[in-house]
Design a protein around this motif. Sequence first.
Motif, short mmCIF file in Angstrom:
data_model
loop_
_atom_site.label_atom_id
_atom_site.label_comp_id
_atom_site.label_asym_id
_atom_site.label_seq_id
_atom_site.Cartn_x
_atom_site.Cartn_y
_atom_site.Cartn_z
N GLU A 101 0.85 -1.19 0.00
CA GLU A 101 0.00 0.00 0.00
C GLU A 101 0.89 1.25 0.00
OE1 GLU A 101 -3.53 2.12 2.69
OE2 GLU A 101 -2.75 0.13 3.21
N GLY A 102 0.61 2.15 -0.93
CA GLY A 102 1.40 3.36 -1.05
C GLY A 102 2.52 3.26 -2.07
N ALA A 103 2.71 2.07 -2.63
CA ALA A 103 3.79 1.88 -3.60
C ALA A 103 3.26 1.43 -4.96
CB ALA A 103 4.79 0.85 -3.08
N GLU A 104 1.98 1.68 -5.20
CA GLU A 104 1.36 1.18 -6.43
C GLU A 104 1.73 2.00 -7.66
OE1 GLU A 104 -1.46 0.49 -2.91
OE2 GLU A 104 -0.28 2.16 -3.72
N SER A 105 2.11 3.25 -7.47
CA SER A 105 2.45 4.10 -8.62
C SER A 105 3.59 5.03 -8.24
CB SER A 105 1.22 4.92 -9.06
OG SER A 105 0.80 5.78 -8.02
N ALA A 106 4.16 5.67 -9.27
CA ALA A 106 5.32 6.55 -9.07
C ALA A 106 6.41 5.85 -8.25
CB ALA A 106 4.90 7.86 -8.41
N TRP A 107 6.61 4.58 -8.56
CA TRP A 107 7.58 3.77 -7.83
C TRP A 107 8.81 3.55 -8.70
CZ3 TRP A 107 7.86 2.86 -2.88
CH2 TRP A 107 8.77 1.90 -2.41
N PRO A 108 10.01 3.61 -8.12
CA PRO A 108 11.21 3.46 -8.93
C PRO A 108 11.46 2.01 -9.33
CG PRO A 108 11.82 3.61 -6.63
CD PRO A 108 10.33 3.85 -6.69
N VAL A 109 12.21 1.83 -10.39
CA VAL A 109 12.76 0.52 -10.71
C VAL A 109 13.84 0.20 -9.69
CG1 VAL A 109 14.08 -0.82 -12.41
CG2 VAL A 109 12.31 0.79 -13.18
N ILE A 110 13.79 -0.99 -9.12
CA ILE A 110 14.85 -1.46 -8.23
C ILE A 110 15.68 -2.45 -9.03
CG2 ILE A 110 15.39 -2.50 -6.00
CD1 ILE A 110 13.69 0.05 -5.77
N HIS A 111 16.97 -2.16 -9.16
CA HIS A 111 17.79 -2.96 -10.06
C HIS A 111 19.14 -3.23 -9.41
CE1 HIS A 111 18.93 -4.72 -13.80
NE2 HIS A 111 19.78 -3.79 -14.17
N ILE A 112 19.35 -4.48 -9.00
CA ILE A 112 20.61 -4.90 -8.42
C ILE A 112 21.38 -5.65 -9.50
CG2 ILE A 112 21.73 -6.11 -6.52
CD1 ILE A 112 19.83 -3.80 -5.68
N GLN A 113 22.45 -5.02 -10.00
CA GLN A 113 23.20 -5.59 -11.11
C GLN A 113 24.30 -6.53 -10.61
OE1 GLN A 113 24.56 -2.58 -13.91
NE2 GLN A 113 22.98 -1.15 -13.19
N ALA A 114 24.75 -7.36 -11.54
CA ALA A 114 25.91 -8.23 -11.27
C ALA A 114 27.18 -7.48 -11.66
CB ALA A 114 25.77 -9.52 -12.06
N ASP A 115 28.30 -8.04 -11.27
CA ASP A 115 29.60 -7.49 -11.63
C ASP A 115 30.42 -8.59 -12.29
OD1 ASP A 115 32.05 -6.31 -11.91
OD2 ASP A 115 32.29 -5.73 -9.82
N PRO A 116 30.57 -8.54 -13.63
CA PRO A 116 31.30 -9.62 -14.33
C PRO A 116 32.74 -9.77 -13.86
CG PRO A 116 30.14 -8.20 -15.89
CD PRO A 116 30.07 -7.52 -14.55
N ARG A 117 33.31 -8.74 -13.26
CA ARG A 117 34.73 -8.80 -12.85
C ARG A 117 34.94 -9.65 -11.60
NH1 ARG A 117 36.20 -3.47 -11.06
NH2 ARG A 117 34.16 -3.71 -10.09
N GLU A 118 33.87 -10.02 -10.91
CA GLU A 118 34.02 -10.76 -9.66
C GLU A 118 34.45 -12.21 -9.87
OE1 GLU A 118 30.90 -8.39 -6.72
OE2 GLU A 118 30.26 -10.27 -7.68
N GLY A 119 34.34 -12.71 -11.09
CA GLY A 119 34.76 -14.08 -11.35
C GLY A 119 33.81 -15.12 -10.80
N ARG A 120 32.57 -14.74 -10.55
CA ARG A 120 31.57 -15.69 -10.07
C ARG A 120 30.29 -15.49 -10.87
NH1 ARG A 120 27.69 -13.75 -6.30
NH2 ARG A 120 27.98 -11.57 -5.68
N PRO A 121 29.35 -16.45 -10.81
CA PRO A 121 28.11 -16.27 -11.55
C PRO A 121 27.43 -14.94 -11.21
CG PRO A 121 28.25 -18.50 -10.71
CD PRO A 121 29.40 -17.74 -10.10
N GLY A 122 26.90 -14.31 -12.25
CA GLY A 122 26.23 -13.03 -12.05
C GLY A 122 24.77 -13.22 -11.67
N GLN A 123 24.33 -12.55 -10.62
CA GLN A 123 22.94 -12.64 -10.17
C GLN A 123 22.32 -11.24 -10.16
OE1 GLN A 123 23.65 -14.79 -6.41
NE2 GLN A 123 22.78 -16.60 -7.37
N VAL A 124 21.17 -11.12 -10.82
CA VAL A 124 20.51 -9.83 -11.02
C VAL A 124 19.09 -9.90 -10.48
CG1 VAL A 124 19.76 -8.13 -12.75
CG2 VAL A 124 21.92 -9.37 -13.06
N VAL A 125 18.64 -8.81 -9.88
CA VAL A 125 17.26 -8.70 -9.39
C VAL A 125 16.67 -7.40 -9.93
CG1 VAL A 125 15.72 -8.74 -7.40
CG2 VAL A 125 17.97 -9.84 -7.26
#
Length: 476
Positions: A214-238
Amino acid sequence: MTQPTSKTRVVILGGSLAGTLAAAALAPHASEVLILERDRALPETAQPRPRLPQAAHAHMLWSGGADAIEELVPGTTARWLQAGAHRIPIPTGMVSLSPAGWYRRWTETHYLIGASRDLIDWGVRTAVLALPNVRVRAGMTATSLVGTASRVTGVSVRDGDGLESLIDADLVVDATGRSSKILEWLEQIGGPAVEETVVDAGVRYASRRYRAPEGAESAWPVIHIQADPREGRPGQVVTIISIEDGQWHVSLSGTCGGEPSADESLFEEFARGARHPLAAEFLARAEPISDVVLYGRTANRQRRFEKAAMPAGLVVIGDAATSLNPVYGHGMSAAALGAVALRDTAAKTSLTASRFAALAQKAIARPAAAAWLLAVGQDRFYPGAIGKAPNLGDRLAARYVHRLIHTAIGSFLVVKALTDVMTLKKPASVLSHPDVLIAAARGLRKPLLKGPELTEREQRILDREPLIRAEQSQTA
């Protein structure tokens, strides 16, 4: 503008987004545009299509693609928004953890459309199919090309009852997507071999929908957690994107060795295991309202039709030509820009001209190539990626891009340039502009952020008790 000769027929294979946009692009230049669709019917509302499994996952329609669609089909943006889609300002409306740290939420420079893929397709399809010279024959499967190595003159099709027939065409447009059989069909008529490159990071998607708190139905930002290819491990994105009906569309993705599961109990656990748990904290305060859906056809595949001696009368567009890892959100935008290129070519050269297809294919390839470089520039670096290993040039380019990402955290000029490229509004060459090069050399002008920049409203959502704990306290 070129005028159609009498009875100029365009046949488009596939009623996909790429196919309907191609129809919009060519309708002013043909007497008839016939879309052949395998499904027995195209939905009249924003409903799922059985042959579009990727529609179950979150989609980003960047401003470059949305503006291209608006050019081709005026009024589409208003139609989306009236149906509940969101116009999300970028970077203001994006809380994003880049490989170099948290982005600042600078003033708006671009935008994206937050909506389900079903709604986006419906908004385009409704307008295009209303054009007087565009029609659809549903339940039709193209089985081969008709013609020779020098010119395609139609297609062979099979209807829902298994009956075979031939359909003549002055121009055939293949928009059948990742499952296209165009290479096989070209071989059958003695056509050219086409150079094909595949880069596959082994990405798998898991997505589900949540009812926004409730209260987050509109004008809500995209939440984007990116991976880092330089880490040398599988990339996980949300990724969390607001869509219609007060819902959040949530997609998890992981490269080879770090794939998400279809197990609902592990969905939020995967989100918490990404490079920061912010997305998981928001999900803990929202209610899941769908099953978890998996998708794994995510390889980047580039077919260089523009370099081959293709037969006249044949154009390939969308995923049938260049398909991209969906994690970067460029598929729809690249297809839309390809359709604009198709329209612009038709405005200068008759569809029946022997050189039309070659000119159109080269024009379509340009925006697709830009999106391709953005995708494979990261995917090549993940462990277990299939495809050509990054060479010295690739590594130097990746180091420069990371320097730009790092600088963008404290430089509006650089974040604007990066967003120009990411949204496909401008070519990657803007990143070599002298002002951008100087800014990259100077580095950060502001310190790294210690955490995400959240508004008071967004923080209030996080201050609530997670739903599970709230339910437990009510039953205690």
